[in-house]
Design an enzyme around this catalytic site. Sequence first.
Site, short mmCIF file in Angstrom:
data_model
loop_
_atom_site.label_atom_id
_atom_site.label_comp_id
_atom_site.label_asym_id
_atom_site.label_seq_id
_atom_site.Cartn_x
_atom_site.Cartn_y
_atom_site.Cartn_z
N SER A 1 40.06 -67.46 60.23
CA SER A 1 39.43 -68.36 59.26
C SER A 1 38.47 -67.61 58.35
CB SER A 1 38.64 -69.43 60.04
OG SER A 1 37.75 -70.11 59.20
N TYR B 1 32.34 -72.37 66.10
CA TYR B 1 33.76 -72.31 65.73
C TYR B 1 34.07 -70.97 65.05
CZ TYR B 1 37.79 -72.73 62.67
OH TYR B 1 38.96 -72.47 62.00
N LYS C 1 36.39 -67.39 66.21
CA LYS C 1 37.40 -66.69 65.40
C LYS C 1 37.03 -65.21 65.26
CE LYS C 1 40.11 -70.19 64.41
NZ LYS C 1 41.46 -70.29 64.98
#
Length: 337
Positions: free
Chosen positions: A123, A147, A151
């Site tokens: 991402s 989050y 990643k």
Amino acid sequence: MILITGGMGYIGSHTVVELVNSGYEVIILDNLSNSKRSVLEKLEFLTGNSLTFYEQDLRDKEKLRMVFQKHEIEAVIHFAGLKAVGESIKEPLAYYDNNVIGTLVLCEVMQEFGCKQLVFSSSATVYGMANEVPFREDMPLSTTNPYGTTKWMIERILQDLYRADQTWRIMLLRYFNPIGAHASRLIGEMPQGIPNNLVPYVMQVAVGELECLQVYGKDYPTADGTGVRDYVHVVDLAKGHLCALDYIQRHEGIETVNLGTGKGYSVLEVVKTFEAISKKKIHYTIEPRRAGDIAICYADTTKAKKLLQWEAKKSLQEMCTDSWHFIKAKKDEEHSL
């Protein structure tokens, strides 16, 4: 044979369609935590194929080993993971457990079975708040939420894995903001509960499921004061995975590539475009900025064009049109039941 983890989700399902229609055999693995079993029959209709689907969690190592024992898997496209920024701030342990542990288990089983070709769904959140746009793959990384940190951690894990064993072939794809839906109107983004992303939220306001859109911040240094993002059509994104898969099948090494359009649109530009297409008024309120939100985010797409011969084709109008057609078809389907 290609294993697609999270293959019933938004980006995963569109990638399944592109892969099968390009002649690949696929196996789908998904725990349905953010998707529905009904997607499977739509994928089978769109591809004209009966598809192999395992409803299971990636962290269940023995069940995953059984999938590898049963099928000759040559490569994995790894989408499976929790993906809501706000939820990750409230439930960080769930995100580290699901996203990081799930990837570790996957890599361990892949290694055991000699399957060392992996395309990972990363991402643009890994670019953090300090970099100037456009974001290039060689920029320093930082994160503002759990989050994004999962990643970033997974990218590091995969880089370390490659350093230890250079027979691996790995592609890290950093997505920007996927929107849109399949032209068939059968598959698209179906978040459970209140959406975390702009376009699903706008769509739910347009069909009357939500009263108004909350726009966070109107004092950014942008043309209209609202945040600017790089929106990319999910079908363009899915095709990028085919290019990535083709690349790792022909080249050794590990590469990181942005998948975006290289253009930014503000929140209010998206709202106005959607209003013009849907002929619906999108009511919105201006709220304070959210912590961790950056003003402007869009990709440098030079590497994707050069390395993968990939570039996004669809315009913002096409993205909003396909999103609108999908949500309308979904509402019509619900009313006919």
